[in-house]
Design a protein around this motif. Structure first.
Motif, PDB file in Angstrom:
ATOM      1  N   ILE A  19      -0.939 -27.286 -22.715  1.00 34.20           N
ATOM      2  CA  ILE A  19      -0.315 -26.916 -23.840  1.00 34.20           C
ATOM      3  C   ILE A  19      -0.148 -28.332 -24.665  1.00 34.20           C
ATOM      4  CG2 ILE A  19       1.606 -25.908 -25.059  1.00 34.20           C
ATOM      5  CD1 ILE A  19       1.840 -23.983 -22.805  1.00 34.20           C
ATOM      6  N   ASN A  20       0.131 -29.278 -24.113  1.00 31.31           N
ATOM      7  CA  ASN A  20       0.759 -30.452 -24.858  1.00 31.31           C
ATOM      8  C   ASN A  20      -0.550 -31.254 -25.172  1.00 31.31           C
ATOM      9  OD1 ASN A  20       2.862 -32.352 -25.598  1.00 31.31           O
ATOM     10  ND2 ASN A  20       1.884 -33.877 -23.920  1.00 31.31           N
ATOM     11  N   ASN A  21      -1.497 -31.351 -24.274  1.00 34.17           N
ATOM     12  CA  ASN A  21      -2.812 -31.957 -24.942  1.00 34.17           C
ATOM     13  C   ASN A  21      -3.478 -31.224 -26.046  1.00 34.17           C
ATOM     14  OD1 ASN A  21      -2.299 -33.646 -22.705  1.00 34.17           O
ATOM     15  ND2 ASN A  21      -3.631 -32.641 -21.210  1.00 34.17           N
ATOM     16  N   CYS A  22      -3.124 -29.893 -26.054  1.00 38.09           N
ATOM     17  CA  CYS A  22      -3.760 -29.303 -27.349  1.00 38.09           C
ATOM     18  C   CYS A  22      -2.935 -29.360 -28.486  1.00 38.09           C
ATOM     19  CB  CYS A  22      -3.943 -27.836 -27.030  1.00 38.09           C
ATOM     20  SG  CYS A  22      -5.076 -27.355 -25.889  1.00 38.09           S
ATOM     21  N   CYS A  23      -1.950 -30.233 -28.656  1.00 31.63           N
ATOM     22  CA  CYS A  23      -0.906 -30.310 -29.781  1.00 31.63           C
ATOM     23  C   CYS A  23      -0.203 -29.248 -30.104  1.00 31.63           C
ATOM     24  CB  CYS A  23      -1.665 -31.237 -30.887  1.00 31.63           C
ATOM     25  SG  CYS A  23      -2.283 -32.851 -30.367  1.00 31.63           S
ATOM     26  N   LEU A  24       0.003 -28.431 -29.240  1.00 32.12           N
ATOM     27  CA  LEU A  24       0.800 -27.012 -29.554  1.00 32.12           C
ATOM     28  C   LEU A  24       2.216 -27.058 -29.353  1.00 32.12           C
ATOM     29  CD1 LEU A  24      -1.535 -24.516 -27.908  1.00 32.12           C
ATOM     30  CD2 LEU A  24      -1.772 -25.035 -30.248  1.00 32.12           C
ATOM     31  N   VAL A  25       2.916 -26.411 -30.006  1.00 37.04           N
ATOM     32  CA  VAL A  25       4.391 -26.714 -30.266  1.00 37.04           C
ATOM     33  C   VAL A  25       4.996 -25.793 -28.808  1.00 37.04           C
ATOM     34  CG1 VAL A  25       6.845 -26.125 -31.461  1.00 37.04           C
ATOM     35  CG2 VAL A  25       4.681 -26.761 -32.522  1.00 37.04           C
ATOM     36  N   PHE A  26       5.721 -26.712 -28.173  1.00 39.00           N
ATOM     37  CA  PHE A  26       6.224 -26.064 -26.809  1.00 39.00           C
ATOM     38  C   PHE A  26       7.966 -26.212 -26.811  1.00 39.00           C
ATOM     39  CE2 PHE A  26       7.570 -26.195 -22.261  1.00 39.00           C
ATOM     40  CZ  PHE A  26       6.963 -25.205 -21.759  1.00 39.00           C
ATOM     41  N   ASP A  27       8.547 -25.175 -26.609  1.00 38.84           N
ATOM     42  CA  ASP A  27      10.057 -25.339 -26.650  1.00 38.84           C
ATOM     43  C   ASP A  27      10.448 -24.417 -25.519  1.00 38.84           C
ATOM     44  OD1 ASP A  27      12.712 -25.522 -27.388  1.00 38.84           O
ATOM     45  OD2 ASP A  27      12.658 -23.943 -28.997  1.00 38.84           O
ATOM     46  N   GLY A  28      10.373 -24.878 -24.248  1.00 40.43           N
ATOM     47  CA  GLY A  28      10.511 -23.923 -23.053  1.00 40.43           C
ATOM     48  C   GLY A  28       9.664 -22.997 -22.792  1.00 40.43           C
ATOM     49  N   ARG A  29       8.767 -22.639 -24.143  1.00 42.14           N
ATOM     50  CA  ARG A  29       7.804 -21.428 -23.998  1.00 42.14           C
ATOM     51  C   ARG A  29       6.922 -22.018 -24.963  1.00 42.14           C
ATOM     52  NH1 ARG A  29       9.530 -16.260 -21.131  1.00 42.14           N
ATOM     53  NH2 ARG A  29      11.711 -16.661 -20.792  1.00 42.14           N
ATOM     54  N   LEU A  30       5.738 -21.546 -25.061  1.00 41.66           N
ATOM     55  CA  LEU A  30       4.736 -21.530 -26.064  1.00 41.66           C
ATOM     56  C   LEU A  30       5.047 -20.879 -27.371  1.00 41.66           C
ATOM     57  CD1 LEU A  30       1.717 -22.538 -27.163  1.00 41.66           C
ATOM     58  CD2 LEU A  30       0.846 -20.632 -26.408  1.00 41.66           C
ATOM     59  N   VAL A  31       5.239 -21.904 -28.597  1.00 41.88           N
ATOM     60  CA  VAL A  31       5.873 -21.107 -29.878  1.00 41.88           C
ATOM     61  C   VAL A  31       4.879 -20.378 -30.579  1.00 41.88           C
ATOM     62  CG1 VAL A  31       7.084 -21.656 -31.845  1.00 41.88           C
ATOM     63  CG2 VAL A  31       7.690 -22.781 -29.490  1.00 41.88           C
ATOM     64  N   ILE A  32       5.295 -19.318 -30.969  1.00 42.19           N
ATOM     65  CA  ILE A  32       4.496 -18.496 -31.900  1.00 42.19           C
ATOM     66  C   ILE A  32       5.090 -17.802 -32.910  1.00 42.19           C
ATOM     67  CG2 ILE A  32       2.830 -17.817 -29.715  1.00 42.19           C
ATOM     68  CD1 ILE A  32       4.154 -14.981 -29.728  1.00 42.19           C
TER      69      ILE A  32
END
Length: 334
Positions: free
Chosen positions: A51-64
Motif C-alpha cells: 500500500i505504501n509503495n503505491c503512495c496510497l493513504v494509509f491510516d491504520g487501514r486503507l483510506v477510501i
C-alpha cells in the motif's frame, strides 16, 4: 506471535505451531491439536509495504471515500482492510461491521460500468453521505468439539452484550435449550422484530433458513412471543421446522411483505391519512399504544379498502406458489 503451523495428512491435521516471542528470542515449537488466536486483526508488513509503495493513504487501514475510491482514482478498495476518510467523521462505520456480500455487491456495481458501458451506472452518492448498508452480518463456523455456531445480527459497531442490554430500547431475548440440547437465542428489538439470531448445536442445522428470520416481526412467526410466554415452545430448532414456517423461507416472501406494506400505505380516500401513517404517528409519540387505540385501529382496518386488497394479494400469492407452499389454505378453502 505464531510464526508457522505444522500439519500432516490429507485432512491437514494440526500437529504443532512455532511461536516466537514478540520482544525477540528463540523460536519454540509447541505440539497441539488446536490453535486459537485471540489477538486483534491487523495489517501484515507485506500488505502495508504494498500500500505504501503505491503512495496510497494509509491510516491504520486503507483510506477510501464513499465510492470505494482511494486517493488514486484508478484504485478501488472495500472490505475489512479499508476505512472511510476522517473528513466523514465515521470511524465506527468500517466495512468490517457490515455484510461482506453486500459490500462486495456495492463495489461490483461501482466498477462494472468501467468494463461494460451497457451496464447501468449507479446513482451518485453525495461526497459526505455514508452509503446505507442494511443486510445483516452473518458469521457461521464449526467450532472445536463439533459445535455448529451461527450469529446473525444487525450491522452496527461492536458493543459488548452487557452494555447493549442497558439500553431501555434493547427489547427482549427469547432462548431455548443449551449447548448440549441445542442453544437458540432470538433478540427482539423494541418493535418486536428479530434483530439478532444466535445458534449453537452439536448437530447441523439449516443455516440459510434460520438467516431468513432476521428482520421479521414476531407476528409473522405464528405469534412467537405469545406462544413462548405461554410455554408452548421448548425448542426453537423444532419450532421453525414445523409446516407453518415454510412460508418464511420462500424466496418471494420478502416481496410479498413489501407489496402488503405498499397497500397499507394507500389511503381509503384521496387526502386522508393511510393506516400506515396513523400507526407511525402514534409510535413516534409513544411506543406503547393503549389497548383502546389498538382496538380502534383494528376496527378501522376491518372496514377499509386495504383489508380487501391485502387479502386478495395474499390469496393470489398462495395460488401462484401452491406447488411450493401446499400447507396453506387457498381462497376457496378459507
Amino acid at each position: 506471535a505464531v510464526v508457522s503451523t505444522q500439519s500432516t495428512g490429507d485432512a491437514g491435521q494440526l500437529l504443532g505451531v512455532e511461536v516466537a516471542p514478540v520482544k525477540g528470542g528463540a523460536v519454540e515449537t509447541l505440539q497441539c491439536g488446536t490453535c486459537i488466536t485471540l489477538q486483534d486483526k491487523g495489517i501484515d508488513r507485506e500488505t502495508f509495504e504494498s500500500i505504501n509503495n503505491c503512495c496510497l493513504v494509509f491510516d491504520g487501514r486503507l483510506v477510501i471515500d464513499t465510492n470505494c475510491r482511494t486517493n488514486d482514482p484508478l484504485i478501488y478498495g472495500a472490505g475489512p482492510l479499508t476505512k472511510y476518510k476522517r473528513a466523514l467523521y465515521c470511524d465506527d462505520h468500517v466495512h468490517e461491521v457490515y455484510s461482506s456480500g453486500e459490500v462486495a455487491e456495492r463495489l461490483a456495481h461501482i466498477i462494472l460500468p468501467l468494463f461494460d458501458p451497457s451496464f447501468p451506472t449507479p446513482a451518485p452518492i453525495e461526497t459526505y453521505e455514508i452509503p446505507k448498508l442494511v443486510k445483516p452480518k452473518t458469521v457461521f463456523a464449526i467450532l472445536p468439539g463439533g459445535y455448529h455456531y451461527l450469529h446473525v445480527a444487525r450491522p452496527q459497531p461492536l458493543v459488548d452484550l452487557e452494555t447493549a442490554m442497558l439500553d431501555p430500547n434493547y427489547g427482549r431475548e427469547l432462548i431455548t435449550g443449551d449447548k448440549d440440547s441445542g442453544y437458540f437465542r432470538l433478540h427482539l428489538n423494541q418493535y418486536h422484530s428479530v434483530e439478532t439470531v444466535t445458534c449453537l448445536a452439536k448437530s447441523a442445522f439449516d443455516v440459510s433458513n434460520i438467516c431468513q428470520l432476521y428482520g421479521l416481526h414476531q407476528q409473522f412467526m405464528n405469534s412467537l412471543e405469545e406462544r413462548f410466554d405461554s410455554g408452548l415452545i421448548s425448542d426453537f430448532f423444532a419450532y421453525f421446522k414445523e409446516p407453518w414456517s415454510l412460508l418464511l423461507y420462500h424466496d418471494r416472501f420478502s416481496e410479498l411483505r413489501s407489496e402488503i406494506m405498499e397497500l397499507l400505505c394507500q389511503p381509503n380516500q384521496p387526502g386522508e391519512e393511510s393506516l400506515s401513517e396513523k400507526v407511525c404517528q402514534m409510535v413516534d409519540e409513544d411506543l406503547t399504544v393503549e389497548e383502546k387505540t389498538k382496538t380502534a385501529l383494528l376496527q378501522e382496518y376491518s372496514t377499509s379498502l386495504a383489508k380487501t386488497a391485502v387479502e386478495n394479494r395474499l390469496f393470489s400469492y398462495l395460488s401462484y406458489n401452491k406447488y411450493h407452499l401446499p400447507h396453506y389454505a387457498g381462497q376457496n378453502m378459507a
